[in-house]
Design an enzyme around this catalytic site. Structure first.
Site, PDB file in Angstrom:
ATOM      1  CG  MET A  30      29.335 -11.165  50.931  1.00 49.12           C
ATOM      2  SD  MET A  30      30.068 -12.707  50.398  1.00 49.12           S
ATOM      3  CE  MET A  30      30.041 -13.625  51.914  1.00 49.12           C
ATOM      4  CG  HIS A  37      26.497  -6.499  57.865  1.00 44.19           C
ATOM      5  ND1 HIS A  37      25.804  -7.638  58.176  1.00 44.19           N
ATOM      6  CD2 HIS A  37      27.537  -6.874  57.085  1.00 44.19           C
ATOM      7  CE1 HIS A  37      26.402  -8.684  57.598  1.00 44.19           C
ATOM      8  NE2 HIS A  37      27.461  -8.250  56.936  1.00 44.19           N
ATOM      9  CD  GLN A  61      33.758 -13.192  49.304  1.00 45.80           C
ATOM     10  OE1 GLN A  61      33.712 -12.149  48.669  1.00 45.80           O
ATOM     11  NE2 GLN A  61      33.771 -13.202  50.633  1.00 45.80           N
ATOM     12  N   GLY A 147      34.566  -4.773  58.630  1.00 45.28           N
ATOM     13  CA  GLY A 147      34.520  -5.233  60.015  1.00 45.28           C
ATOM     14  C   GLY A 147      35.834  -5.868  60.443  1.00 45.28           C
ATOM     15  CE  LYS A 149      32.645 -12.251  61.417  1.00 48.56           C
ATOM     16  NZ  LYS A 149      32.432 -13.592  60.907  1.00 48.56           N
ATOM     17  NE  ARG A 187      29.897 -18.805  55.772  1.00 53.60           N
ATOM     18  CZ  ARG A 187      30.729 -17.977  55.132  1.00 53.60           C
ATOM     19  NH1 ARG A 187      31.369 -17.033  55.799  1.00 53.60           N
ATOM     20  NH2 ARG A 187      30.922 -18.087  53.828  1.00 53.60           N
TER      21      ARG A 187
END
Ligand code: PAF
Length: 281
Positions: A30, A37, A61, A147, A149, A187
């Site tokens: 995104m 990334h 989403q 990822g 995460k 974020r």
């Protein structure tokens, strides 16, 4: 680096490459790229002939009260970073091309989407599955890089690829952390200096859970009770969930085994952060 915005141009570029037998990788993102990334791009670069990164802040989403509008965006900087990683194509489509007015099809996400982020963010995994499946159809890659995460997302996408018979190898790449342990996330820019300090409680709690297991306590509810106590003791931090799951099924075992994932989500101020660690010994 070719910056492509239209579906037609993407198809025109990829078709001859595919016909020439080139191995194609997709790295869906995104945008607002960070080292996490870029590590996906490097893994993709090492294992494929052509690397396609997609940048698309996917509206489906995000929940109605979530951060779609303020999600950080910087496509110019992203393109510079991707150029440096020798990425071949970055695909940045407008929302109206991915979801034209008439769009009404969605993918029902697999069982792994139940609970955890799926419970806190209704509709989130349906949006993820739908957009990832659209991007898979457009790029028709040999491999997709995601990822770790987003451990639940990874399990969901693996199952979706299997269920829909996508001939795509799904590859998970390790979490990249800041020096102090915070998992990298686009974020993280939302955090004030005070919140940035508070955010460390999540990775610290997960790490303590792993240590508890290493010292012989394999009881899942005991580990989680300890973790909940730690997080609830921090003012300004709200616990969303802590859980221990099988990495593939996302079901909770009674006792921890190797490969299980300890995962958590917290709210620091208004910012929702997730993280996870795998039990290894
Ligand atoms: O992980 C993300 O950034 C997004 O969920 C993804 C996979 C790009 C789908 O929009």
């Amino acid at each position: 680096l070719h910056i492509i915005q239209s579906i037609q141009e993407l198809r025109m570029r990829l078709c001859p490459l595919r016909q020439a037998g080139k191995q194609i990788a997709i790295v869906p993102t995104m945008g607002y790229l960070h080292e996490g990334h870029l590590s996906l791009c490097r893994a993709a670069r090492a294992e494929n002939d052509i690397v396609v990164v997609t940048i698309f802040v996917n509206p489906t989403q995000f929940g109605p009260k979530e951060d779609f509008d303020r999600y950080p965006r910087d496509e110019k900087r992203d393109a510079e970073l991707l150029e440096r990683e020798n990425v071949d194509i970055v695909f940045i489509p407008p929302v109206s091309d991915i979801y034209p007015q008439s769009h009404s099809t969605a993918i029902t996400p697999p069982a792994q989407s139940q609970g955890w982020c799926g419970a806190s963010r209704p509709g989130h995994f349906q949006g993820v599955c739908t957009v990832v499946s659209i991007l898979f159809n457009l790029v028709q890659p040999d491999r997709g890089y995601f990822g770790e995460k987003d451990a639940q997302q990874l399990a969901v996408i693996r199952q979706m690829a299997l269920d829909l018979h996508y001939p795509i190898e799904i590859i998970g790449c390790p979490i990249v952390r800041e020096k102090d342990g915070l998992a990298m996330s686009s974020r993280n820019v939302y955090l004030s200096p005070e919140e940035r300090r508070q955010s460390l409680i999540l990775s610290k709690t997960l790490k303590q859970g792993l240590e508890k297991a290493r010292s012989g306590c394999l009881n899942v509810s005991d580990i989680i009770k300890d973790g909940e106590k730690i997080i609830q003791s921090i003012t300004g931090v709200q616990l969303d969930y802590l859980g221990i799951v099988d990495q593939n099924t996302f079901m909770t075992p009674e006792r921890v085994s190797i490969g299980d994932v300890y995962l958590g989500a917290i709210l620091v101020g208004k910012t929702r952060l997730i993280d996870n660690m795998k039990f290894r010994v």
